[in-house]
Design a protein around this motif. Sequence first.
Motif, PDB file in Angstrom:
ATOM      1  N   THR A  50      32.468 -17.607  -7.955  1.00 25.80           N
ATOM      2  CA  THR A  50      32.280 -16.348  -7.769  1.00 25.80           C
ATOM      3  C   THR A  50      32.064 -16.275  -5.958  1.00 25.80           C
ATOM      4  N   SER A  51      32.134 -15.109  -5.564  1.00 21.50           N
ATOM      5  CA  SER A  51      31.620 -15.059  -4.073  1.00 21.50           C
ATOM      6  C   SER A  51      30.061 -14.875  -4.066  1.00 21.50           C
ATOM      7  N   SER A  52      29.612 -14.968  -2.824  1.00 21.93           N
ATOM      8  CA  SER A  52      28.146 -14.946  -2.812  1.00 21.93           C
ATOM      9  C   SER A  52      27.843 -13.356  -2.467  1.00 21.93           C
ATOM     10  N   ALA A  53      28.645 -12.345  -2.684  1.00 13.69           N
ATOM     11  CA  ALA A  53      28.489 -11.049  -2.260  1.00 13.69           C
ATOM     12  C   ALA A  53      27.238 -10.229  -2.896  1.00 13.69           C
ATOM     13  N   ARG A  54      27.234 -10.617  -3.999  1.00 15.59           N
ATOM     14  CA  ARG A  54      26.046 -10.181  -4.766  1.00 15.59           C
ATOM     15  C   ARG A  54      24.631 -10.722  -4.918  1.00 15.59           C
ATOM     16  N   GLN A  55      24.546 -11.905  -4.033  1.00  5.82           N
ATOM     17  CA  GLN A  55      23.348 -12.669  -3.948  1.00  5.82           C
ATOM     18  C   GLN A  55      22.601 -12.098  -2.915  1.00  5.82           C
ATOM     19  N   GLU A  57      21.101 -11.553   0.535  1.00 10.20           N
ATOM     20  CA  GLU A  57      21.670 -11.642   1.964  1.00 10.20           C
ATOM     21  C   GLU A  57      23.115 -12.201   1.899  1.00 10.20           C
ATOM     22  N   GLN A  58      23.741 -12.005   0.764  1.00 10.24           N
ATOM     23  CA  GLN A  58      25.038 -12.429   0.544  1.00 10.24           C
ATOM     24  C   GLN A  58      25.351 -13.849   0.803  1.00 10.24           C
ATOM     25  N   ARG A  93      27.705 -18.745   2.864  1.00  7.47           N
ATOM     26  CA  ARG A  93      28.282 -17.520   2.604  1.00  7.47           C
ATOM     27  C   ARG A  93      29.742 -17.959   1.871  1.00  7.47           C
ATOM     28  N   ALA A  95      33.201 -16.680   0.295  1.00  8.35           N
ATOM     29  CA  ALA A  95      34.154 -15.500  -0.005  1.00  8.35           C
ATOM     30  C   ALA A  95      35.201 -15.775  -1.087  1.00  8.35           C
ATOM     31  N   GLU A  96      35.692 -14.617  -1.621  1.00  5.38           N
ATOM     32  CA  GLU A  96      36.670 -14.727  -2.716  1.00  5.38           C
ATOM     33  C   GLU A  96      37.780 -14.097  -2.483  1.00  5.38           C
ATOM     34  N   SER A  97      38.939 -14.625  -2.916  1.00  3.65           N
ATOM     35  CA  SER A  97      40.375 -14.017  -2.817  1.00  3.65           C
ATOM     36  C   SER A  97      40.785 -14.081  -4.353  1.00  3.65           C
TER      37      SER A  97
END
Length: 105
Positions: A50-55, A57-58, A93, A95-97
């Motif tokens: 998964t991406s770190s977007a929901r962590q 400080e992302q 950080r 990212a997810e695609s």
Amino acid sequence: MSVTATATPASVSWSMGDGSTVTCTGAGTPFRTGSDPKASSPDCGHTYRTSSARQAEQVFPVAATVHWTVTWAGAGQGGTFPDLTTTGNAVFRVAESQALNNGGG
């Protein structure tokens, strides 16, 4: 009098910040300039799912703990220190695609 100490990494334990832990034997393979940065590690790696977007400080907070074997020699004596560890921290950080194939031509 001279004493020589030699520290050799026996293993590295990684806390990846996503709940995963990875333990690698030795120091692992160093990244070589010109290598593909997207290639998998030849001996020890981790893939974030998964991406770190929901962590916070992302980013994923990552900690690496190195377990060292330390030997010493000098003045006609020698020995091994008990388990010595060092820890380093970093944040990544991720990212997810995603791709969607809806069957269109």
